[in-house]
Design a protein around this motif. Structure first.
Motif, mmCIF file in Angstrom:
data_model
loop_
_atom_site.group_PDB
_atom_site.id
_atom_site.type_symbol
_atom_site.label_atom_id
_atom_site.label_comp_id
_atom_site.label_asym_id
_atom_site.label_seq_id
_atom_site.Cartn_x
_atom_site.Cartn_y
_atom_site.Cartn_z
ATOM 1 N N ASP A 64 0.815 -1.213 0.000
ATOM 2 C CA ASP A 64 0.000 0.000 0.000
ATOM 3 C C ASP A 64 0.850 1.265 0.000
ATOM 4 O O ASP A 64 0.344 2.365 -0.233
ATOM 5 C CB ASP A 64 -0.932 0.020 1.218
ATOM 6 N N ASP A 65 2.158 1.135 0.283
ATOM 7 C CA ASP A 65 3.057 2.284 0.269
ATOM 8 C C ASP A 65 3.674 2.516 -1.103
ATOM 9 O O ASP A 65 4.492 3.411 -1.263
ATOM 10 C CB ASP A 65 4.184 2.089 1.292
ATOM 11 N N VAL A 118 3.553 2.221 -9.134
ATOM 12 C CA VAL A 118 4.648 1.783 -9.996
ATOM 13 C C VAL A 118 4.655 0.269 -10.160
ATOM 14 O O VAL A 118 4.825 -0.245 -11.269
ATOM 15 C CB VAL A 118 6.000 2.261 -9.429
ATOM 16 N N GLN A 119 4.468 -0.463 -9.053
ATOM 17 C CA GLN A 119 4.525 -1.914 -9.139
ATOM 18 C C GLN A 119 3.433 -2.452 -10.050
ATOM 19 O O GLN A 119 3.665 -3.389 -10.832
ATOM 20 C CB GLN A 119 4.392 -2.530 -7.740
ATOM 21 N N PRO A 141 11.585 -3.746 -19.630
ATOM 22 C CA PRO A 141 10.692 -4.026 -18.499
ATOM 23 C C PRO A 141 11.370 -4.795 -17.373
ATOM 24 O O PRO A 141 11.105 -4.544 -16.199
ATOM 25 C CB PRO A 141 9.562 -4.840 -19.147
ATOM 26 N N ASP A 142 12.253 -5.729 -17.721
ATOM 27 C CA ASP A 142 12.954 -6.482 -16.677
ATOM 28 C C ASP A 142 13.943 -5.585 -15.935
ATOM 29 O O ASP A 142 14.123 -5.712 -14.718
ATOM 30 C CB ASP A 142 13.679 -7.684 -17.283
ATOM 31 N N GLY A 143 14.584 -4.684 -16.651
ATOM 32 C CA GLY A 143 15.496 -3.739 -16.004
ATOM 33 C C GLY A 143 14.744 -2.781 -15.090
ATOM 34 O O GLY A 143 15.191 -2.484 -13.980
ATOM 35 N N ALA A 144 13.575 -2.310 -15.552
ATOM 36 C CA ALA A 144 12.758 -1.423 -14.717
ATOM 37 C C ALA A 144 12.317 -2.144 -13.450
ATOM 38 O O ALA A 144 12.301 -1.556 -12.355
ATOM 39 C CB ALA A 144 11.540 -0.934 -15.507
ATOM 40 N N ALA A 145 11.964 -3.419 -13.572
ATOM 41 C CA ALA A 145 11.551 -4.190 -12.403
ATOM 42 C C ALA A 145 12.710 -4.347 -11.421
ATOM 43 O O ALA A 145 12.522 -4.234 -10.203
ATOM 44 C CB ALA A 145 11.044 -5.561 -12.841
#
Length: 292
Positions: free
Chosen positions: A108-109, A114-115, A179-183
């Protein structure tokens, strides 16, 4: 002069296919080898600063400004320089714009969904689109689609670029980030990496340490940390804000705390004039200290 630098796995750093491999480590390999993605991004900023000095030896990198994830990367770069006794011999400023320097400990924070965005891009959206308009329909078909407001969809669309830059009007579009790098970066961002400690007690001088928890003065050169919070930004823990405000009020503190009124997380869009009014006098003061 200002230099606008895209993070690893993002923007032109990732989008330039000619240099992609050596500019961007494979996210899965890097994480599997124990690397912290924020550390990798901070190291890349350091490499760019070294390049600037190599090209123009008279140039001094006097300020680093990062927004959101970039704010934590800026503070991590400062900590890495201090740990290596490699702080610049001149005054510097390190700016963190609406970036919570503490850990994200609960779903919730998650500051700005983003997640959810990363999960949607990695697990539910295609890697290519025939047109930008397809993105909205694709997002609407994903789980938790109602949590994506129109402005977020519009912003996400700006990250689509032609697969073939030589045919921008006919080429399909693909993500201008990995996308994997952003994750990997966001997973590292959520952890407590000491950013709050660096903000509360910025290093001085050469960055030498005596093994205690505080950086020790070693030459008197002042390196300031400026934490900027957008007034309408959510998810800032009260304890973190209280610690920053209290420390900034102490005599001799090298931390400066600012708030930009009438602005949410995208403070440079919501109130660019207010952000300018925070940055400009501090930049002018830094310039005066460098030329005195």
């Amino acid at each position: 002069r200002f230099a606008l630098v895209d993070h690893v796995w993002h923007g032109r750093t990732f989008g330039d296919r000619t240099h992609r491999e050596w500019r961007n480590p494979a996210p899965a390999t890097a994480v599997a080898n124990g690397a912290c993605a924020v550390d990798l991004a901070a190291s890349a900023v350091g490499d760019f600063a070294a390049h600037v000095r190599a090209v123009n030896p008279r140039c001094r990198v006097a300020a680093v400004i990062g927004h959101s994830l970039g704010g934590k990367i800026a503070l991590r770069h400062l900590a890495r320089l201090a740990d290596a006794d490699a702080l610049p011999p001149h005054p510097t400023q390190w700016w963190s714009l609406d970036s919570v320097p503490s850990a994200v400990t609960h779903p919730d924070d998650d500051p700005h969904g983003v997640q959810r965005v990363i999960d949607a891009v990695r697990n539910h959206l295609p890697r290519t689109f025939a047109a930008r308009e397809e993105l909205g329909a694709a997002l609407a078909a994903t789980p938790n689609a109602a949590s994506f407001p129109p402005d977020l969809v519009d912003w996400l669309g700006t990250n689509l670029a032609p697969v073939d830059p030589t045919a921008p009007t006919t080429s399909p579009l693909t993500w201008q980030f990995d996308p994997d790098g952003a994750a990997a970066l966001y997973d590292a961002y959520k952890r407590d990496d000491g950013a709050l400690r660096v903000a509360l007690d910025p290093p001085t001088g050469g960055g030498g340490r005596d093994g205690s928890s505080s950086y020790q003065p070693a030459g008197g050169v002042v390196h300031e940390v400026h934490v900027v919070r957008a007034e309408r930004s959510t998810r800032w823990p009260r304890a973190t804000v209280a610690a920053l405000v209290a420390r900034a009020k102490e005599g001799g503190s090298r931390l400066r705390y600012h708030e930009v009124k009438n602005a949410g997380h995208w403070l440079h869009v919501d109130n660019p004039g207010g952000l300018r009014d925070v940055l400009a006098p501090e930049m002018a003061r830094l310039r005066a200290s460098l030329t005195s």
